[in-house]
Motif scaffolding. Structure first.
Motif, PDB file in Angstrom:
ATOM      1  N   ALA A   1      -0.063  19.938 -14.724  1.00  0.00           N
ATOM      2  CA  ALA A   1      -0.747  18.827 -15.400  1.00  0.00           C
ATOM      3  C   ALA A   1      -1.237  19.235 -16.780  1.00  0.00           C
ATOM      4  N   THR A   2      -1.478  20.532 -16.976  1.00  0.00           N
ATOM      5  CA  THR A   2      -2.025  20.953 -18.267  1.00  0.00           C
ATOM      6  C   THR A   2      -0.947  21.480 -19.212  1.00  0.00           C
ATOM      7  N   VAL A   3       0.318  21.304 -18.826  1.00  0.00           N
ATOM      8  CA  VAL A   3       1.416  21.771 -19.683  1.00  0.00           C
ATOM      9  C   VAL A   3       1.567  20.870 -20.910  1.00  0.00           C
ATOM     10  N   SER A   4       1.564  19.560 -20.676  1.00  0.00           N
ATOM     11  CA  SER A   4       1.687  18.616 -21.784  1.00  0.00           C
ATOM     12  C   SER A   4       1.186  17.259 -21.300  1.00  0.00           C
ATOM     13  N   LYS A   5       1.014  16.332 -22.240  1.00  0.00           N
ATOM     14  CA  LYS A   5       0.540  15.013 -21.846  1.00  0.00           C
ATOM     15  C   LYS A   5       1.522  14.341 -20.889  1.00  0.00           C
ATOM     16  N   SER A   6       2.813  14.537 -21.158  1.00  0.00           N
ATOM     17  CA  SER A   6       3.824  13.940 -20.308  1.00  0.00           C
ATOM     18  C   SER A   6       3.725  14.488 -18.878  1.00  0.00           C
ATOM     19  N   PHE A   7       3.620  15.805 -18.766  1.00  0.00           N
ATOM     20  CA  PHE A   7       3.457  16.398 -17.438  1.00  0.00           C
ATOM     21  C   PHE A   7       2.174  15.898 -16.785  1.00  0.00           C
ATOM     22  N   TYR A   8       1.150  15.698 -17.591  1.00  0.00           N
ATOM     23  CA  TYR A   8      -0.106  15.189 -17.037  1.00  0.00           C
ATOM     24  C   TYR A   8       0.133  13.844 -16.358  1.00  0.00           C
ATOM     25  N   VAL A   9       0.851  12.953 -17.069  1.00  0.00           N
ATOM     26  CA  VAL A   9       1.092  11.614 -16.504  1.00  0.00           C
ATOM     27  C   VAL A   9       1.940  11.713 -15.231  1.00  0.00           C
TER      28      VAL A   9
ATOM     29  N   LYS B   1       3.965  29.361 -11.542  1.00  0.00           N
ATOM     30  CA  LYS B   1       4.055  29.905 -12.900  1.00  0.00           C
ATOM     31  C   LYS B   1       2.906  29.419 -13.774  1.00  0.00           C
ATOM     32  N   SER B   2       2.635  30.206 -14.810  1.00  0.00           N
ATOM     33  CA  SER B   2       1.556  29.845 -15.725  1.00  0.00           C
ATOM     34  C   SER B   2       2.011  28.715 -16.647  1.00  0.00           C
ATOM     35  N   VAL B   3       1.030  28.081 -17.289  1.00  0.00           N
ATOM     36  CA  VAL B   3       1.311  26.999 -18.220  1.00  0.00           C
ATOM     37  C   VAL B   3       2.248  27.485 -19.330  1.00  0.00           C
ATOM     38  N   GLU B   4       1.953  28.669 -19.857  1.00  0.00           N
ATOM     39  CA  GLU B   4       2.752  29.192 -20.960  1.00  0.00           C
ATOM     40  C   GLU B   4       4.195  29.429 -20.520  1.00  0.00           C
ATOM     41  N   TYR B   5       4.338  29.974 -19.313  1.00  0.00           N
ATOM     42  CA  TYR B   5       5.682  30.217 -18.798  1.00  0.00           C
ATOM     43  C   TYR B   5       6.464  28.909 -18.707  1.00  0.00           C
ATOM     44  N   VAL B   6       5.835  27.878 -18.137  1.00  0.00           N
ATOM     45  CA  VAL B   6       6.528  26.597 -17.948  1.00  0.00           C
ATOM     46  C   VAL B   6       6.913  26.007 -19.303  1.00  0.00           C
ATOM     47  N   ARG B   7       5.998  26.092 -20.263  1.00  0.00           N
ATOM     48  CA  ARG B   7       6.316  25.555 -21.602  1.00  0.00           C
ATOM     49  C   ARG B   7       7.531  26.252 -22.183  1.00  0.00           C
ATOM     50  N   LYS B   8       7.553  27.592 -22.069  1.00  0.00           N
ATOM     51  CA  LYS B   8       8.666  28.347 -22.627  1.00  0.00           C
ATOM     52  C   LYS B   8       9.951  28.004 -21.883  1.00  0.00           C
ATOM     53  N   PHE B   9       9.828  27.933 -20.565  1.00  0.00           N
ATOM     54  CA  PHE B   9      10.996  27.692 -19.707  1.00  0.00           C
ATOM     55  C   PHE B   9      11.688  26.378 -20.073  1.00  0.00           C
ATOM     56  N   PHE B  10      10.905  25.327 -20.280  1.00  0.00           N
ATOM     57  CA  PHE B  10      11.496  24.018 -20.584  1.00  0.00           C
ATOM     58  C   PHE B  10      11.565  23.718 -22.082  1.00  0.00           C
ATOM     59  N   GLY B  11      11.079  24.648 -22.921  1.00  0.00           N
ATOM     60  CA  GLY B  11      11.088  24.386 -24.352  1.00  0.00           C
ATOM     61  C   GLY B  11      10.135  23.277 -24.749  1.00  0.00           C
ATOM     62  N   ILE B  12       8.915  23.356 -24.247  1.00  0.00           N
ATOM     63  CA  ILE B  12       7.925  22.311 -24.534  1.00  0.00           C
ATOM     64  C   ILE B  12       6.859  22.856 -25.474  1.00  0.00           C
ATOM     65  N   LYS B  13       6.502  22.061 -26.477  1.00  0.00           N
ATOM     66  CA  LYS B  13       5.382  22.429 -27.318  1.00  0.00           C
ATOM     67  C   LYS B  13       4.175  21.671 -26.761  1.00  0.00           C
ATOM     68  N   GLY B  14       3.124  22.416 -26.406  1.00  0.00           N
ATOM     69  CA  GLY B  14       1.934  21.750 -25.864  1.00  0.00           C
ATOM     70  C   GLY B  14       1.427  20.706 -26.848  1.00  0.00           C
ATOM     71  N   ASP B  15       1.125  19.487 -26.364  1.00  0.00           N
ATOM     72  CA  ASP B  15       0.700  18.451 -27.298  1.00  0.00           C
ATOM     73  C   ASP B  15      -0.749  18.033 -27.094  1.00  0.00           C
ATOM     74  N   PHE B  16      -1.529  18.853 -26.408  1.00  0.00           N
ATOM     75  CA  PHE B  16      -2.961  18.575 -26.289  1.00  0.00           C
ATOM     76  C   PHE B  16      -3.691  19.139 -27.510  1.00  0.00           C
ATOM     77  N   GLU B  17      -4.739  18.455 -27.929  1.00  0.00           N
ATOM     78  CA  GLU B  17      -5.655  19.056 -28.901  1.00  0.00           C
ATOM     79  C   GLU B  17      -6.365  20.198 -28.176  1.00  0.00           C
ATOM     80  N   PRO B  18      -6.760  21.259 -28.928  1.00  0.00           N
ATOM     81  CA  PRO B  18      -7.400  22.412 -28.257  1.00  0.00           C
ATOM     82  C   PRO B  18      -8.573  22.002 -27.366  1.00  0.00           C
ATOM     83  N   HIS B  19      -9.395  21.060 -27.848  1.00  0.00           N
ATOM     84  CA  HIS B  19     -10.562  20.711 -27.013  1.00  0.00           C
ATOM     85  C   HIS B  19     -10.123  19.925 -25.773  1.00  0.00           C
ATOM     86  N   GLU B  20      -9.017  19.162 -25.906  1.00  0.00           N
ATOM     87  CA  GLU B  20      -8.488  18.438 -24.741  1.00  0.00           C
ATOM     88  C   GLU B  20      -7.990  19.435 -23.702  1.00  0.00           C
TER      89      GLU B  20
END
Lengths: 513, 177
Positions: A117-125, B140-159
């Protein structure tokens, strides 16, 4: 799938805004007084009548579930220049359909979903899709659960008791530019109110105070539905069975609710908060054994007293159920088991019924050739949205009605039916075999696939022989008599058909009876 | 609709079916393999009804949504399918299956295989590749999953901080990267 989704979406978005402030007010008035549900619902219909022609109304009986800002895909095309954040946040997965993404997420446990859920907004949804959490709860907590506002927080509260669940769901992320038909429709179906036009048609025959002979001759024999008024007047249940009474009598007793068992008080707690496409339904065949008083406070209406499965004693298939459920709960299209007929008596609330005769398969329903499986992939509400309209112009229109507290509907064997509770409802239903459908039932049990089809009994293989022998012992000669009568009737029909043909050939006019 | 019983060329076990991929490659595969793909099976049966199959093996079934590279992998997967389809009932078997699933490397490949299996209505394959993908991201960790699927995290840091708090309960069993 919703056919005019993109067109609808705009109206719906508009309406959502419009209804929002309204909903808030109504929540506060309805949530605290469940007993007045019926009244407030009625008011809703009246108040919202002006809204009806343009689109859909939303449920107001509980807090609406969270959309996270998901919009139908059509909106992407009318918002030029916008990107779909569904795709950017899924990376390599973006080419998969929503259903496939959810299938994959459905293979994961709760903690994995939580991390994702904390990977991206899309994953969150996606990971917040409530049916994923519902499955996790139902798979892992078959001894019951305390529903906690959403399936996700129910799961977290049960699995991580030390975690403060009040912080779950509070943030309620709203994503800009997230377009997905599947997730949007799923949300829509969970939050829709029944449209008044779906409730209008009422073409069932109603009878009050008819004799048993009249019932047998005009309804049971010809296998036609009828709604019977006034035959529950002496039921203690009709006076007594409300929430307070039932909670006092058996709030701690566990009843069968879908795939799990739940204490009645826990079920009510769930029913008060639930807002989903297929609410869990309390449907218990052993209620009278569990709580004998429940069994003693109703009696079988005089029309349905013949009960031939009774000859099997303890080995009879399940035959009676107590049914409770919130507005929106119910059963999608099916035919009752073992070719039995049924009656269904509403004690509290009201139910919308739609019935199709045995030779008319309802639209959207695909039975397998051997009848072993009925695939009705759509939920009740989706059926109304996408298929109900199709029946308007059918020559063989379905039989429809709203069955209210104190009324009983007769469901003849082999008829397809769909039932949805229009408000929180309590009902008793029994399936039965009488001499009118005994041959049907025996035929059904003889079917080569019978052991796959026969339901509600542990010993499926021998049911036919056991039943036939027990009938022979208790009512010697009955089966032969019925077979003989059926053959005579058949011959008579053939003859009269032949008569009519020859008559027309001769050109003379003659009555042939 | 013609009468299928008059079809002079009933399919035999050695019959071959030709599949044509999106990049116009032709694959001649055994009927038994091709019939695992329900979309092909349906097409084949419809054609049969239309008496096209009577013209023999000249039938080419077009698969405009499947690339040759993906179809080749799917066919080789089909050939390796174990005869018995029993669910792994002991730990060891489950481990072997897991290893097998691991062979289907990158997420991009898996996504292609999943899409193709879904399009071809190839149930066993779809389940297998879905599970293979799920295996990759389990624990897997968040970072691993992002790398694995080629995702750039789109949350603001405080989010992101806020959501990590909301999901703090989930982060206990995560593997080291």
């Amino acid at each position: 799938m919703l056919s005019c989704k993109s067109l609808l979406s705009q109206t719906i978005n508009k309406k959502r805004k419009k209804n929002k402030s309204k909903n808030k007010n109504k929540n506060s008035s309805t949530r605290f007084s469940k007993k007045h549900n019926l009244v407030s619902k009625k008011q809703n219909y009246e108040e919202e009548e002006e809204d009806c022609e343009e689109g859909f109304n939303f449920k107001t009986s509980a807090a609406p579930s969270h959309t996270h800002g998901v919009q139908p895909l059509g909106n992407l095309y009318i918002n030029p220049g916008s990107i779909n954040s569904r795709n950017t946040g899924l990376g390599n997965l973006q080419t998969l359909t929503d259903e496939l993404v959810l299938d994959i997420l459905g293979l994961l446990g709760g903690t994995h979903l939580g991390v994702l859920a904390t990977v991206s907004k899309s994953f969150y949804v996606f990971t917040n899709h409530e049916p994923l959490w519902r499955n996790l709860v139902l798979e892992n907590m078959n001894a019951g659960f305390l529903y906690n506002g959403s399936w996700k927080s129910t799961y977290v509260a049960a699995c991580y008791p030390s975690f403060d669940v009040s912080s779950v769901d509070v943030s309620g992320l709203r994503v800009r530019d997230f377009y997905s038909d599947y997730l949007f429709q799923s949300w829509l179906c969970a939050n829709l109110e029944m449209k008044p036009e779906w409730l209008q048609r009422d073409n069932i025959i109603r009878r009050k105070g008819i004799s048993v002979e009249d019932f047998v001759l005009n309804f049971e024999e010809p296998n036609k539905p009828v709604l019977l008024e006034g035959c529950l007047d002496n039921w203690v249940a009709l006076q007594n069975w409300d929430r307070d009474y039932l909670l006092q009598l058996c709030g701690d007793v566990q009843f069968a609710v879908g795939p799990v068992d739940m204490k009645l008080q826990e079920y009510f707690r769930y029913a008060d908060q639930v807002m989903e496409e297929r609410p869990l339904y309390l449907f218990d065949p052993k209620f009278a054994e569990k709580v004998p008083k429940l069994g003693s406070e109703y009696e079988v209406p005089v029309y349905f007293r013949e009960d031939l499965f009774g000859v099997l004693g303890n080995e009879r298939p399940d035959y009676r159920w107590i049914i409770m459920g919130p507005a929106g709960s119910g059963s999608s299209f099916h035919i009752d088991p073992n070719s039995t007929s049924a009656w269904n008596a509403v004690i509290r609330g009201s139910k919308k019924w739609i019935l199709f005769p045995p030779d008319v398969v309802p639209p959207g329903v695909h039975p397998s050739p051997d009848g072993a499986e009925v695939a009705c992939p759509v939920s009740i509400i989706e059926w109304f949205m996408n298929f109900y309209g199709a029946t308007k112009n059918w020559e063989k229109k379905p039989i429809e009605c709203i069955c209210k507290a104190g009324e009983v509907i007769f469901v003849p064997n082999g008829w397809w039916h769909l039932v949805i509770n229009l408000e929180e409802s309590i009902a008793i239903t029994q399936n039965f075999v009488s001499r009118r459908n005994l041959l049907n039932v025996l035929d059904f049990l003889k079917h080569p696939n019978a052991n796959a089809l026969v339901s509600g009994t542990r010993d499926r293989v021998n049911l036919h022989d056991k039943f036939k022998n027990a009938i022979e012992t208790s009512f010697p000669g009955t089966v032969d008599q019925l077979v003989q009568k059926a053959e005579e009737k058949k011959a008579q029909q053939k003859q009269s058909f032949w008569d009519s043909v020859t008559d027309s050939k001769v050109g003379a006019f003659k009555f042939s009876f | 609709m013609s009468n299928t019983s008059e079809n002079p060329n009933p399919s035999s076990s050695s019959a071959k079916i030709t599949l044509k991929t999106s990049d116009n490659e032709l694959f001649e595969v055994e009927e038994a393999v091709a019939m695992k793909f329900c979309t092909v099976k349906q097409y084949f049966e419809d054609e049969k009804d239309n008496d096209v199959a009577a013209r023999g093996s000249s039938t080419v079934i077009p698969l405009p949504n499947v690339h040759s590279a993906v179809l080749a992998r799917l066919i080789s997967y089909c050939k390796k399918l174990p005869q018995s389809n029993a669910v792994a009932d002991n730990h060891e078997e489950e481990e072997t299956k897991k290893k097998e699933r691991k062979q289907y490397g990158t997420p991009g490949d898996l996504v292609d295989l999943i899409s193709a299996a879904n399009y071809l209505d190839f149930k066993e394959g779809l389940e297998f590749f879905n599970q293979a993908l799920a295996d990759h991201i389990q624990n897997k960790s968040v970072e691993y999953v992002r790398k694995f699927f080629g995702i750039k995290g789109d949350f603001e840091p405080h989010e992101e901080e806020k959501y990590r708090e909301e999901y703090a309960w989930a982060f206990e069993g995560v593997d080291e990267d």
